[in-house]
Design a protein around this motif. Structure first.
Motif, PDB file in Angstrom:
ATOM      1  N   ILE A   8      39.144 -62.541 -10.145  1.00  0.00           N
ATOM      2  CA  ILE A   8      39.328 -64.032  -9.300  1.00  0.00           C
ATOM      3  C   ILE A   8      39.631 -64.747 -10.060  1.00  0.00           C
ATOM      4  CG2 ILE A   8      37.743 -62.515  -7.386  1.00  0.00           C
ATOM      5  CD1 ILE A   8      35.425 -64.138  -8.606  1.00  0.00           C
ATOM      6  N   TYR A   9      39.838 -66.123  -9.340  1.00  0.00           N
ATOM      7  CA  TYR A   9      39.992 -67.261 -10.044  1.00  0.00           C
ATOM      8  C   TYR A   9      39.132 -68.339  -9.407  1.00  0.00           C
ATOM      9  CZ  TYR A   9      44.016 -65.199 -12.241  1.00  0.00           C
ATOM     10  OH  TYR A   9      44.770 -64.316 -13.005  1.00  0.00           O
ATOM     11  N   LEU A  10      38.207 -68.990 -10.118  1.00  0.00           N
ATOM     12  CA  LEU A  10      37.317 -69.938  -9.758  1.00  0.00           C
ATOM     13  C   LEU A  10      37.710 -71.321 -10.170  1.00  0.00           C
ATOM     14  CD1 LEU A  10      35.796 -67.257 -11.309  1.00  0.00           C
ATOM     15  CD2 LEU A  10      34.204 -68.052  -9.606  1.00  0.00           C
ATOM     16  N   LYS A  11      37.716 -72.230  -9.234  1.00  0.00           N
ATOM     17  CA  LYS A  11      37.980 -73.593  -9.605  1.00  0.00           C
ATOM     18  C   LYS A  11      36.883 -74.345 -10.169  1.00  0.00           C
ATOM     19  CE  LYS A  11      40.613 -77.649  -8.307  1.00  0.00           C
ATOM     20  NZ  LYS A  11      41.239 -78.190  -7.089  1.00  0.00           N
ATOM     21  N   ASP A  12      37.034 -75.041 -11.453  1.00  0.00           N
ATOM     22  CA  ASP A  12      36.196 -75.675 -12.032  1.00  0.00           C
ATOM     23  C   ASP A  12      34.617 -75.385 -11.953  1.00  0.00           C
ATOM     24  OD1 ASP A  12      38.022 -78.045 -12.508  1.00  0.00           O
ATOM     25  OD2 ASP A  12      37.895 -78.526 -10.351  1.00  0.00           O
ATOM     26  N   ALA A  13      34.531 -73.958 -12.201  1.00  0.00           N
ATOM     27  CA  ALA A  13      33.194 -73.327 -12.028  1.00  0.00           C
ATOM     28  C   ALA A  13      32.737 -73.452 -13.390  1.00  0.00           C
ATOM     29  CB  ALA A  13      33.284 -72.194 -11.590  1.00  0.00           C
ATOM     30  N   VAL A  55      44.524 -71.113 -15.448  1.00  0.00           N
ATOM     31  CA  VAL A  55      45.556 -71.569 -14.707  1.00  0.00           C
ATOM     32  C   VAL A  55      45.144 -73.029 -14.245  1.00  0.00           C
ATOM     33  CG1 VAL A  55      47.197 -71.483 -12.643  1.00  0.00           C
ATOM     34  CG2 VAL A  55      46.427 -69.385 -13.794  1.00  0.00           C
ATOM     35  N   GLY A  56      45.662 -74.099 -15.117  1.00  0.00           N
ATOM     36  CA  GLY A  56      45.161 -75.355 -14.677  1.00  0.00           C
ATOM     37  C   GLY A  56      43.496 -75.512 -14.778  1.00  0.00           C
ATOM     38  N   ALA A  57      43.162 -76.139 -13.498  1.00  0.00           N
ATOM     39  CA  ALA A  57      41.796 -75.999 -13.518  1.00  0.00           C
ATOM     40  C   ALA A  57      40.977 -74.744 -13.314  1.00  0.00           C
ATOM     41  CB  ALA A  57      41.167 -77.119 -12.620  1.00  0.00           C
ATOM     42  N   TRP A  58      41.648 -73.577 -12.856  1.00  0.00           N
ATOM     43  CA  TRP A  58      41.227 -72.464 -12.451  1.00  0.00           C
ATOM     44  C   TRP A  58      40.951 -71.463 -13.567  1.00  0.00           C
ATOM     45  CZ3 TRP A  58      40.493 -71.706  -7.090  1.00  0.00           C
ATOM     46  CH2 TRP A  58      41.051 -72.524  -6.436  1.00  0.00           C
ATOM     47  N   HIS A  59      39.624 -70.745 -13.800  1.00  0.00           N
ATOM     48  CA  HIS A  59      39.051 -69.658 -14.675  1.00  0.00           C
ATOM     49  C   HIS A  59      39.230 -68.565 -14.002  1.00  0.00           C
ATOM     50  CE1 HIS A  59      37.440 -73.464 -16.125  1.00  0.00           C
ATOM     51  NE2 HIS A  59      36.421 -73.440 -15.331  1.00  0.00           N
ATOM     52  N   SER A  60      39.864 -67.675 -14.779  1.00  0.00           N
ATOM     53  CA  SER A  60      40.167 -66.327 -14.518  1.00  0.00           C
ATOM     54  C   SER A  60      38.862 -65.586 -14.958  1.00  0.00           C
ATOM     55  CB  SER A  60      41.279 -65.763 -15.317  1.00  0.00           C
ATOM     56  OG  SER A  60      41.286 -64.232 -15.120  1.00  0.00           O
ATOM     57  N   CYS A  76      34.684 -60.073  -3.318  1.00  0.00           N
ATOM     58  CA  CYS A  76      34.047 -60.836  -4.605  1.00  0.00           C
ATOM     59  C   CYS A  76      34.431 -62.166  -4.629  1.00  0.00           C
ATOM     60  CB  CYS A  76      34.588 -60.336  -5.883  1.00  0.00           C
ATOM     61  SG  CYS A  76      34.006 -60.962  -7.437  1.00  0.00           S
ATOM     62  N   ALA A  77      35.641 -62.656  -4.156  1.00  0.00           N
ATOM     63  CA  ALA A  77      36.042 -64.032  -3.906  1.00  0.00           C
ATOM     64  C   ALA A  77      34.998 -64.891  -3.208  1.00  0.00           C
ATOM     65  CB  ALA A  77      37.247 -64.089  -3.717  1.00  0.00           C
ATOM     66  N   GLN A  78      34.681 -64.064  -2.111  1.00  0.00           N
ATOM     67  CA  GLN A  78      33.739 -64.721  -0.852  1.00  0.00           C
ATOM     68  C   GLN A  78      32.512 -64.779  -1.331  1.00  0.00           C
ATOM     69  OE1 GLN A  78      35.406 -62.049   2.347  1.00  0.00           O
ATOM     70  NE2 GLN A  78      35.402 -63.981   3.470  1.00  0.00           N
ATOM     71  N   ALA A  79      31.788 -63.875  -2.119  1.00  0.00           N
ATOM     72  CA  ALA A  79      30.628 -63.960  -2.404  1.00  0.00           C
ATOM     73  C   ALA A  79      30.731 -64.995  -3.762  1.00  0.00           C
ATOM     74  CB  ALA A  79      30.290 -62.648  -3.135  1.00  0.00           C
ATOM     75  N   ALA A  80      31.738 -64.970  -4.561  1.00  0.00           N
ATOM     76  CA  ALA A  80      31.536 -66.337  -5.641  1.00  0.00           C
ATOM     77  C   ALA A  80      31.701 -67.440  -5.316  1.00  0.00           C
ATOM     78  CB  ALA A  80      32.637 -65.835  -6.576  1.00  0.00           C
ATOM     79  N   ALA A  81      32.242 -67.769  -4.073  1.00  0.00           N
ATOM     80  CA  ALA A  81      32.500 -69.066  -3.372  1.00  0.00           C
ATOM     81  C   ALA A  81      31.374 -69.400  -2.555  1.00  0.00           C
ATOM     82  CB  ALA A  81      33.644 -68.865  -2.295  1.00  0.00           C
ATOM     83  N   ALA A  82      30.827 -68.653  -1.896  1.00  0.00           N
ATOM     84  CA  ALA A  82      29.308 -68.818  -1.188  1.00  0.00           C
ATOM     85  C   ALA A  82      28.331 -69.167  -2.251  1.00  0.00           C
ATOM     86  CB  ALA A  82      29.036 -67.640  -0.548  1.00  0.00           C
ATOM     87  N   TYR A  83      28.320 -68.488  -3.301  1.00  0.00           N
ATOM     88  CA  TYR A  83      27.018 -68.841  -4.192  1.00  0.00           C
ATOM     89  C   TYR A  83      27.246 -70.108  -5.355  1.00  0.00           C
ATOM     90  CZ  TYR A  83      23.772 -67.885  -8.002  1.00  0.00           C
ATOM     91  OH  TYR A  83      22.720 -67.881  -8.859  1.00  0.00           O
ATOM     92  N   LEU A  84      28.555 -70.080  -5.643  1.00  0.00           N
ATOM     93  CA  LEU A  84      29.043 -71.225  -6.572  1.00  0.00           C
ATOM     94  C   LEU A  84      29.388 -72.595  -5.824  1.00  0.00           C
ATOM     95  CD1 LEU A  84      30.902 -68.890  -9.079  1.00  0.00           C
ATOM     96  CD2 LEU A  84      28.476 -70.011  -9.373  1.00  0.00           C
ATOM     97  N   GLN A  85      29.700 -72.312  -4.365  1.00  0.00           N
ATOM     98  CA  GLN A  85      30.077 -73.715  -3.731  1.00  0.00           C
ATOM     99  C   GLN A  85      31.377 -74.114  -4.334  1.00  0.00           C
ATOM    100  OE1 GLN A  85      28.345 -74.766  -0.502  1.00  0.00           O
ATOM    101  NE2 GLN A  85      27.906 -72.373  -1.149  1.00  0.00           N
ATOM    102  N   VAL A  86      32.495 -73.446  -4.770  1.00  0.00           N
ATOM    103  CA  VAL A  86      33.719 -73.685  -5.313  1.00  0.00           C
ATOM    104  C   VAL A  86      34.758 -73.005  -4.743  1.00  0.00           C
ATOM    105  CG1 VAL A  86      32.714 -74.422  -7.418  1.00  0.00           C
ATOM    106  CG2 VAL A  86      33.621 -72.131  -7.375  1.00  0.00           C
ATOM    107  N   ASN A  87      35.949 -73.319  -4.940  1.00  0.00           N
ATOM    108  CA  ASN A  87      37.114 -72.559  -4.232  1.00  0.00           C
ATOM    109  C   ASN A  87      37.372 -71.326  -4.986  1.00  0.00           C
ATOM    110  OD1 ASN A  87      37.338 -74.080  -1.914  1.00  0.00           O
ATOM    111  ND2 ASN A  87      39.109 -75.261  -2.692  1.00  0.00           N
ATOM    112  N   ARG A  89      40.008 -67.842  -5.708  1.00  0.00           N
ATOM    113  CA  ARG A  89      41.416 -67.389  -5.388  1.00  0.00           C
ATOM    114  C   ARG A  89      41.350 -65.979  -5.839  1.00  0.00           C
ATOM    115  NH1 ARG A  89      45.616 -72.542  -5.952  1.00  0.00           N
ATOM    116  NH2 ARG A  89      44.730 -73.640  -4.184  1.00  0.00           N
ATOM    117  N   CYS A  90      42.339 -65.181  -5.046  1.00  0.00           N
ATOM    118  CA  CYS A  90      42.311 -63.816  -5.930  1.00  0.00           C
ATOM    119  C   CYS A  90      43.820 -63.441  -5.158  1.00  0.00           C
ATOM    120  CB  CYS A  90      41.372 -62.817  -5.267  1.00  0.00           C
ATOM    121  SG  CYS A  90      41.003 -62.609  -3.544  1.00  0.00           S
ATOM    122  N   ALA A  91      44.306 -62.112  -5.370  1.00  0.00           N
ATOM    123  CA  ALA A  91      45.469 -61.661  -4.845  1.00  0.00           C
ATOM    124  C   ALA A  91      44.922 -60.702  -3.651  1.00  0.00           C
ATOM    125  CB  ALA A  91      46.132 -60.524  -5.886  1.00  0.00           C
TER     126      ALA A  91
END
Length: 124
Positions: A8-13, A55-60, A76-87, A89-91
């Protein structure tokens, strides 16, 4: 069908927050160690790799195992977004280079509110 690994890719986490999420989700501590440009940990016997600003501000974030609480990247992306409160992304599936470039820019994005949407993300 369960994916063989999760990416997954996490923005500014924040790395510490990602570690706290993994510790809570996998019920095991995650102690990061820097190896070159990446951070690694072994959490619940799952090798984890974090490449900050891949990828820019996105962490792999790569979990190199099928033995996770999530069957696929989207869960996994949905769980991470809910916990971390960040956008996050995933394939949308298990795309590989052999599949061609036509669908390479199709991604899923999970938002903190749990919404999952299809987006076009030009990473190159």
């Amino acid at each position: 069908m369960r994916q063989p690994d999760i990416e997954i890719y996490l923005k500014d986490a924040d790395r510490a927050a990602i570690g706290a999420w993994l510790t809570a989700a996998l019920n095991a501590p995650c102690a990061w160690q820097q190896k070159g440009r990446v951070w690694r940990c072994n959490c619940a016997n799952i090798p984890v790799v974090l490449f900050e600003k891949a990828v820019g501000a996105w962490h792999s974030l790569l979990l190199e195992s099928a033995d996770t609480p999530w069957a696929n990247d989207a869960q996994c992306a949905q769980a991470a977004a809910a916990y971390l409160q960040v956008n996050v992304r995933c394939a949308p599936g298990s795309w590989q280079e052999a599949d061609g470039v036509n669908d390479a820019d199709n991604w899923l994005q999970a938002k903190a509110d749990g919404q999952l949407e299809t987006i076009t993300w030009h990473t190159a």
